[in-house]
Design an enzyme around this catalytic site. Structure first.
Site, short mmCIF file in Angstrom:
data_model
loop_
_atom_site.label_atom_id
_atom_site.label_comp_id
_atom_site.label_asym_id
_atom_site.label_seq_id
_atom_site.Cartn_x
_atom_site.Cartn_y
_atom_site.Cartn_z
CB CYS A 1 -0.81 -2.30 6.82
SG CYS A 1 -2.43 -2.10 6.04
CG HIS B 1 -3.14 2.19 3.63
ND1 HIS B 1 -4.15 1.92 2.73
CD2 HIS B 1 -2.86 1.01 4.24
CE1 HIS B 1 -4.47 0.63 2.81
NE2 HIS B 1 -3.70 0.07 3.71
#
Length: 350
Positions: free
Chosen positions: A145, A224
């Site tokens: 990711c 994140h």
């Protein structure tokens, strides 16, 4: 004329696997051949009973465990491999390496995900960076990711100027929400060992970029957030950067003035938009964090770790099977099917 759909077998039905299955199911040129499970779980029960995905057990022991729990099993993994056109391995990190020899024995192209090391697949893959290089390959690894987000941003910046140097800090979620064995934590944990692996992973796709990254782990499980600085080879206007981001597929330009003041607000926006599971497939860049000073550029953006790699898995399938030779055409088809198509995006530039 009846159009033949590519048949996709998904091995592993967790955070990534279930999303890949649903994304495949939405595509106009693919279908879910089945999912492969090992142990009974609520996720597998929903997949087999509600979504009606055929379920294949990894082996005879798995078959016995699954049927004992009342879950209908179509057959064993090898039965699914006989019928499918490509395999997407979405198992936990480290598991896929033991599966590769089986895929190869059936001569099936396969897609790995970012928890695996780069050398296990023919190519590390990002649709906007190297789709054409993956055409007809036997295998591809969709990078993590964080690496996916970095590649999308850097490819976009490269359309404005060559890049001399990049430094980024990943402020990481503690764990996926279901990983109760790894969180929650009440603290901020620095990644030991100096520079983190993310920069090295980016170079597996963009080898000419000089990039260094660091990371800290926080108590959030939502997503994140990256803080990025890039030194460009030429002076670029802040407004020009924002405009380029706005017309890049899979990048969403947002603004704190609209109320999207945190990653929590961004993901709530995705839920309110009616996204499946509240998924954010795009990199969400805060417009008011983007700033250029001479050749230096800074920005902050949100990375939904559970969802961002899903479009890449779909494009990797098309590349391996050579279903679409144009990166832009594959990206646009995927994005329309997932309802993350952007009217202002320029899909023709890939």
């Amino acid at each position: 004329m009846t159009r033949t759909l590519a048949r996709i077998l998904i091995v592993g039905y967790g955070v990534v696997g279930k999303r890949v299955a649903d994304a495949v199911d939405e595509q106009p040129d693919m279908k879910v051949e089945g999912i492969v499970g090992v142990n009974p779980s609520s996720l597998i029960a929903v997949a087999s009973r509600t979504k009606r995905y055929p379920l294949f057990a990894k082996d005879q022991e798995s078959l016995e465990r699954l049927t004992a729990s009342g879950i209908t099993v179509t057959g064993l993994r090898d039965d699914g491999l006989e019928e499918c056109d490509v395999v997407v391995d979405a198992t936990r990190a480290g598991v896929a390496e033991g599966n590769i020899s089986t895929y190869s024995s059936f001569r099936k192209p396969f897609v790995l995900n970012g928890g695996e090391r780069a050398g296990l697949a023919d190519i590390s893959f990002n649709a906007q960076a190297n789709y054409k290089e993956a055409l007809g390959a036997d295998s591809a690894r969709v990078v993590s990711c964080n690496t996916t987000a970095l590649c999308r941003i850097l490819v976009t910046l490269q359309s404005l100027s060559s890049i001399d140097d990049v430094f980024a800090v990943a402020v990481r979620r503690a764990a996926d929400s279901l990983r109760i064995d790894k969180g929650p934590i009440n603290g901020i944990v620095p990644a030991a060992g100096g520079f983190s692996h993310h920069g090295r992973d980016v170079k597996s796709i963009l080898p000419k970029i000089h990039i260094q990254t660091m990371a800290v782990k926080t108590s959030s499980t939502l997503s994140h957030v990256h803080v990025l600085r890039a030194r460009l080879n030429s002076t670029v206007n802040t407004r020009r950067v924002i405009e380029e981001l706005e017309k890049t597929p899979r990048i969403l330009v947002i603004d704190t003035k609209s109320g999207l003041v945190s990653n929590a607000h961004v993901l709530e926006w995705a839920r309110d938009k009616g996204r499946p599971r509240g998924d954010l497939w795009e990199v969400a860049v805060w417009e008011d964090s983007v700033h250029c000073s001479g050749k230096d550029l800074v920005m902050i953006y949100c990375v939904h770790n559970e969802a961002i790699v899903i479009p890449e898995n779909i494009d990797a399938i098309r590349a391996l099977l050579e279903m679409e030779s144009s990166p832009g055409a594959s990206i646009e088809t995927t994005d329309r099917a997932l309802d993350c198509f952007q009217d202002q995006a320029d899909y023709s530039k890939y």
